[in-house]
Design a protein around this motif. Structure first.
Motif, PDB file in Angstrom:
ATOM      1  N   VAL A 237       0.858  -1.184   0.000  1.00  0.00           N
ATOM      2  CA  VAL A 237       0.000   0.000   0.000  1.00  0.00           C
ATOM      3  C   VAL A 237       0.894   1.233   0.000  1.00  0.00           C
ATOM      4  CG1 VAL A 237      -1.806   1.272   1.232  1.00  0.00           C
ATOM      5  CG2 VAL A 237      -1.800  -1.223   1.269  1.00  0.00           C
ATOM      6  N   THR A 238       0.641   2.166  -0.909  1.00  0.00           N
ATOM      7  CA  THR A 238       1.488   3.348  -1.042  1.00  0.00           C
ATOM      8  C   THR A 238       1.310   4.304   0.138  1.00  0.00           C
ATOM      9  OG1 THR A 238      -0.192   4.585  -2.272  1.00  0.00           O
ATOM     10  CG2 THR A 238       1.347   3.222  -3.559  1.00  0.00           C
ATOM     11  N   ILE A 239       2.313   5.161   0.353  1.00  0.00           N
ATOM     12  CA  ILE A 239       2.242   6.159   1.422  1.00  0.00           C
ATOM     13  C   ILE A 239       1.047   7.084   1.208  1.00  0.00           C
ATOM     14  CG2 ILE A 239       3.395   8.138   2.473  1.00  0.00           C
ATOM     15  CD1 ILE A 239       4.649   5.515   3.243  1.00  0.00           C
ATOM     16  N   GLY A 240       0.783   7.457  -0.056  1.00  0.00           N
ATOM     17  CA  GLY A 240      -0.350   8.326  -0.349  1.00  0.00           C
ATOM     18  C   GLY A 240      -1.667   7.712   0.099  1.00  0.00           C
ATOM     19  N   MET A 241      -1.864   6.442  -0.185  1.00  0.00           N
ATOM     20  CA  MET A 241      -3.078   5.753   0.238  1.00  0.00           C
ATOM     21  C   MET A 241      -3.152   5.677   1.759  1.00  0.00           C
ATOM     22  SD  MET A 241      -5.907   4.126  -0.625  1.00  0.00           S
ATOM     23  CE  MET A 241      -5.922   3.247  -2.201  1.00  0.00           C
ATOM     24  N   ILE A 242      -2.028   5.420   2.396  1.00  0.00           N
ATOM     25  CA  ILE A 242      -2.010   5.345   3.856  1.00  0.00           C
ATOM     26  C   ILE A 242      -2.397   6.689   4.469  1.00  0.00           C
ATOM     27  CG2 ILE A 242      -0.497   5.069   5.869  1.00  0.00           C
ATOM     28  CD1 ILE A 242       1.050   2.958   4.238  1.00  0.00           C
ATOM     29  N   LEU A 243      -1.863   7.778   3.903  1.00  0.00           N
ATOM     30  CA  LEU A 243      -2.206   9.106   4.418  1.00  0.00           C
ATOM     31  C   LEU A 243      -3.691   9.403   4.260  1.00  0.00           C
ATOM     32  CD1 LEU A 243       0.803  11.289   3.175  1.00  0.00           C
ATOM     33  CD2 LEU A 243       0.373  10.442   5.484  1.00  0.00           C
ATOM     34  N   VAL A 244      -4.236   9.081   3.088  1.00  0.00           N
ATOM     35  CA  VAL A 244      -5.672   9.302   2.860  1.00  0.00           C
ATOM     36  C   VAL A 244      -6.497   8.498   3.854  1.00  0.00           C
ATOM     37  CG1 VAL A 244      -7.569   8.884   1.246  1.00  0.00           C
ATOM     38  CG2 VAL A 244      -5.470   9.945   0.431  1.00  0.00           C
ATOM     39  N   ILE A 308       5.174  14.594   1.422  1.00  0.00           N
ATOM     40  CA  ILE A 308       4.571  13.970   2.608  1.00  0.00           C
ATOM     41  C   ILE A 308       4.527  14.963   3.763  1.00  0.00           C
ATOM     42  CG2 ILE A 308       4.887  12.183   4.372  1.00  0.00           C
ATOM     43  CD1 ILE A 308       6.108  10.428   2.127  1.00  0.00           C
ATOM     44  N   ALA A 309       5.632  15.701   3.971  1.00  0.00           N
ATOM     45  CA  ALA A 309       5.705  16.670   5.070  1.00  0.00           C
ATOM     46  C   ALA A 309       4.676  17.784   4.888  1.00  0.00           C
ATOM     47  CB  ALA A 309       7.111  17.256   5.147  1.00  0.00           C
ATOM     48  N   ILE A 310       4.532  18.266   3.660  1.00  0.00           N
ATOM     49  CA  ILE A 310       3.562  19.344   3.381  1.00  0.00           C
ATOM     50  C   ILE A 310       2.141  18.863   3.637  1.00  0.00           C
ATOM     51  CG2 ILE A 310       2.551  20.769   1.548  1.00  0.00           C
ATOM     52  CD1 ILE A 310       5.375  20.921   0.313  1.00  0.00           C
ATOM     53  N   ILE A 312       1.074  16.349   5.564  1.00  0.00           N
ATOM     54  CA  ILE A 312       0.839  16.125   6.993  1.00  0.00           C
ATOM     55  C   ILE A 312       0.666  17.455   7.723  1.00  0.00           C
ATOM     56  CG2 ILE A 312       1.879  15.273   9.134  1.00  0.00           C
ATOM     57  CD1 ILE A 312       3.140  13.017   7.526  1.00  0.00           C
ATOM     58  N   SER A 313       1.443  18.452   7.342  1.00  0.00           N
ATOM     59  CA  SER A 313       1.330  19.778   7.974  1.00  0.00           C
ATOM     60  C   SER A 313      -0.041  20.394   7.714  1.00  0.00           C
ATOM     61  CB  SER A 313       2.428  20.706   7.440  1.00  0.00           C
ATOM     62  OG  SER A 313       3.708  20.219   7.777  1.00  0.00           O
ATOM     63  N   LEU A 314      -0.522  20.291   6.481  1.00  0.00           N
ATOM     64  CA  LEU A 314      -1.846  20.829   6.145  1.00  0.00           C
ATOM     65  C   LEU A 314      -2.939  20.130   6.957  1.00  0.00           C
ATOM     66  CD1 LEU A 314      -1.689  21.255   2.257  1.00  0.00           C
ATOM     67  CD2 LEU A 314      -1.939  23.077   3.944  1.00  0.00           C
ATOM     68  N   GLN A 315      -2.852  18.816   7.048  1.00  0.00           N
ATOM     69  CA  GLN A 315      -3.837  18.060   7.812  1.00  0.00           C
ATOM     70  C   GLN A 315      -3.820  18.482   9.283  1.00  0.00           C
ATOM     71  OE1 GLN A 315      -6.251  16.032   7.137  1.00  0.00           O
ATOM     72  NE2 GLN A 315      -6.716  15.229   9.180  1.00  0.00           N
ATOM     73  N   THR A 316      -2.635  18.629   9.849  1.00  0.00           N
ATOM     74  CA  THR A 316      -2.510  18.996  11.261  1.00  0.00           C
ATOM     75  C   THR A 316      -3.096  20.383  11.522  1.00  0.00           C
ATOM     76  OG1 THR A 316      -0.486  17.669  11.435  1.00  0.00           O
ATOM     77  CG2 THR A 316      -0.895  19.292  13.174  1.00  0.00           C
ATOM     78  N   ILE A 317      -2.769  21.329  10.661  1.00  0.00           N
ATOM     79  CA  ILE A 317      -3.288  22.698  10.817  1.00  0.00           C
ATOM     80  C   ILE A 317      -4.808  22.712  10.672  1.00  0.00           C
ATOM     81  CG2 ILE A 317      -3.333  25.005   9.787  1.00  0.00           C
ATOM     82  CD1 ILE A 317      -0.383  24.494   8.959  1.00  0.00           C
ATOM     83  N   GLY A 318      -5.304  22.062   9.630  1.00  0.00           N
ATOM     84  CA  GLY A 318      -6.743  22.045   9.378  1.00  0.00           C
ATOM     85  C   GLY A 318      -7.517  21.390  10.508  1.00  0.00           C
ATOM     86  N   TYR A 319      -7.016  20.255  10.974  1.00  0.00           N
ATOM     87  CA  TYR A 319      -7.732  19.538  12.041  1.00  0.00           C
ATOM     88  C   TYR A 319      -7.712  20.320  13.344  1.00  0.00           C
ATOM     89  CZ  TYR A 319      -9.107  16.031  15.414  1.00  0.00           C
ATOM     90  OH  TYR A 319      -9.759  15.368  16.431  1.00  0.00           O
ATOM     91  N   PRO A 382      -2.356  13.815  -2.014  1.00  0.00           N
ATOM     92  CA  PRO A 382      -1.684  12.529  -2.241  1.00  0.00           C
ATOM     93  C   PRO A 382      -1.930  11.934  -3.623  1.00  0.00           C
ATOM     94  CG  PRO A 382      -2.632  12.562  -0.045  1.00  0.00           C
ATOM     95  CD  PRO A 382      -3.120  13.797  -0.745  1.00  0.00           C
ATOM     96  N   CYS A 383      -2.946  12.430  -4.337  1.00  0.00           N
ATOM     97  CA  CYS A 383      -3.264  11.902  -5.666  1.00  0.00           C
ATOM     98  C   CYS A 383      -2.360  12.483  -6.759  1.00  0.00           C
ATOM     99  CB  CYS A 383      -4.726  12.192  -6.019  1.00  0.00           C
ATOM    100  SG  CYS A 383      -5.907  11.403  -4.906  1.00  0.00           S
ATOM    101  N   GLY A 384      -1.550  13.499  -6.425  1.00  0.00           N
ATOM    102  CA  GLY A 384      -0.703  14.108  -7.445  1.00  0.00           C
ATOM    103  C   GLY A 384      -1.492  15.058  -8.329  1.00  0.00           C
ATOM    104  N   PHE A 385      -0.895  15.435  -9.455  1.00  0.00           N
ATOM    105  CA  PHE A 385      -1.515  16.444 -10.316  1.00  0.00           C
ATOM    106  C   PHE A 385      -1.701  15.970 -11.758  1.00  0.00           C
ATOM    107  CE2 PHE A 385       0.674  18.768  -6.926  1.00  0.00           C
ATOM    108  CZ  PHE A 385      -0.371  19.532  -6.438  1.00  0.00           C
ATOM    109  N   ASN A 386      -1.773  14.670 -11.961  1.00  0.00           N
ATOM    110  CA  ASN A 386      -1.924  14.161 -13.325  1.00  0.00           C
ATOM    111  C   ASN A 386      -3.363  14.229 -13.822  1.00  0.00           C
ATOM    112  OD1 ASN A 386       0.812  13.508 -13.700  1.00  0.00           O
ATOM    113  ND2 ASN A 386       0.546  11.563 -12.612  1.00  0.00           N
ATOM    114  N   ASP A 387      -4.326  14.248 -12.897  1.00  0.00           N
ATOM    115  CA  ASP A 387      -5.737  14.217 -13.285  1.00  0.00           C
ATOM    116  C   ASP A 387      -6.546  15.241 -12.496  1.00  0.00           C
ATOM    117  OD1 ASP A 387      -5.858  11.940 -15.221  1.00  0.00           O
ATOM    118  OD2 ASP A 387      -5.086  10.833 -13.490  1.00  0.00           O
TER     119      ASP A 387
END
Length: 436
Positions: A237-244, A308-310, A312-319, A382-387
């Motif tokens: 399982v990718t880090i992006g999926m784990i974060l989501v 990943i750091a960015i 996690i920081s956004l999630q922490t601030i928002g929450y 975490p989904c990137g910017f391809n879509d």
């Protein structure tokens, strides 16, 4: 409730929201279609997929896209049985799992309804069942959700419409307390916005149950299933999926853990229960909010340590903003004399209500919305910017929060009159301190 009191407590609705009956009709007809567009249009080759773009851009293919065969393919008997079983399990859990009964806010007729609080225990039971399934059966049973995703969503839409029709019809029984905004007399509008304020079957409050159970629990289960699908395909399982999973899972668990806080929200205290809340909590919440997890199951994205750091920081601030503000407001509403809140400053309105003008709520009148929106970025990045499709949530959520803020401001203006102007002079910003 006598006919005289019925007229007193249930005045005719004279002002529309959501563009009135036309807006209601458009919501009822287009939002379910949008759900299919987002999920059927997101495939491994792209989101939107090249096949979808070809079908919608070519007039001949566009008509074919809505053919009887394609519509029929959206229905899935196995998925329907599974979804009805899932809802039955949640209702049974509400009845059987112990929980304390808490009082809601006082209604217009002077009553205070009681609500059973056992959502957190129900969530723990659900997660335990999933954990035991994975431990003894592996991840394969969870693939059913990915393989039958569209069928499950279709069944949820049918259920949401069925419940909305039921509560609309029973709202015409004598003695019902209607929502102030849902008694216009226009069938389409009242069906969408909701006529009855608190539809119940005995002590079972339909609105309160649907507000947090089917959608929040379904969202959590689907995310886990999408992680299982990614593991099945990749072997990890990718880090992006784990974060989501962690961010959204924490949001869901936090919601049911703080279940009584929902009793002071506009959904419970003001809005009627109709199609909007039925579809919104049963289908929209369950199947749209896992869009990022489903995208990552289709198209895994690998993040750098900086990304990943960015995130996690956004999630922490928002929450921190979201939960801190909501807990503060809920505690103050329940007991403004609590010694823990002694440093809070507030103004008292002519109606006796108290409005906080310091701490979180002194920074902006809807500061919790800012925290919610910041978290939405952490869920999508975490989904990137391809879509484009994974970022639908960020755009939609911004529109939703601004619209909700406008609704709330209008209602507060009517309720508090000149005191609201006084409050707005003290707390100048609506959502974003210093900007808006």
């Amino acid at each position: 409730m006598s006919s005289k009191k019925q007229h007193l407590y249930n005045p005719k609705t004279t002002e529309y929201e959501f563009l009135g009956p036309i807006g209601a009709f458009l919501m009822i007809t287009t939002l379910p279609s949008l759900m299919y567009l987002l999920h059927l249009g997101c495939q491994p080759e792209g989101c939107p997929s090249s096949a979808l773009v070809n079908q919608l851009s070519n007039p001949q293919n566009f008509v074919q896209f809505f053919s009887i065969e394609n519509i029929h393919s959206l229905f899935d008997l196995q998925a329907s049985i599974a979804y009805v079983g899932y809802l039955s399990y949640l209702v049974l859990a509400w009845y059987l799992i112990p929980g304390r009964w808490v009082e809601g806010t006082q209604l217009r007729d002077g009553r205070k309804l009681k609500y059973k609080e056992n959502g957190f225990r129900s969530m723990l039971l659900t997660l335990s069942i999933i954990g035991c399934t994975i431990l003894f059966k592996g991840h394969e049973p969870l693939l059913f959700i990915y393989d039958h995703f569209i069928g499950l969503m279709t069944c949820s839409i049918i259920v949401s419409f069925s419940i909305a029709i039921y509560v609309y019809l029973v709202s015409f029984q004598k003695g019902k307390l209607l929502a102030l905004g849902g008694n216009s007399g226009n069938i389409i509008y009242d069906f969408m916005i909701g006529r009855e304020l608190n539809p119940r079957i005995g002590s079972f409050d339909i609105k309160y149950f649907i507000e947090l159970r089917p959608g929040i629990t379904g969202w959590t289960i689907i995310n886990i299933a999408m992680a299982a699908k990614q593991y099945h395909d990749l072997g990890y399982v990718t880090i992006g999926m784990i974060l989501v999973m962690i961010f959204q899972g924490w949001y869901c668990i936090d919601s049911v853990y703080n279940e009584p806080a929902v009793l002071t929200t506009m959904d419970i205290t003001t809005d009627g229960f109709g199609w909007m809340l039925s579809f919104g909590n049963i289908t929209w919440l369950s199947f749209l909010y896992p869009l990022q997890a489903r995208y990552l199951a289709l198209k895994p994205n690998h993040l750098s340590w900086l990304e990943i750091a960015i995130i996690i920081s956004l999630q922490t601030i928002g929450y921190t903003i979201f939960r801190g503000a909501n807990n503060e407001k809920n505690a103050f509403r329940n007991n403004p004399d609590d010694p823990k809140l002694k440093d809070l400053k507030y103004i008292t309105t002519e109606s006796g209500s108290k409005l906080i003008v310091s701490s979180w709520w002194g920074k902006a009148r809807h500061i919790n919305y800012l925290g919610d929106w910041i978290m939405s970025w952490a869920w999508c990045l975490p989904c990137g910017f391809n879509d484009i499709f994974p970022y639908f949530y960020v755009v939609y959520f911004a529109v939703l929060l601004i619209h909700r803020e406008l609704r709330d401001e209008e209602k507060c203006k009517k309720k508090y009159k000149k005191d609201w102007d006084r409050y707005c002079n003290l707390v100048k910003y609506k959502i974003i301190p210093g900007i808006y």
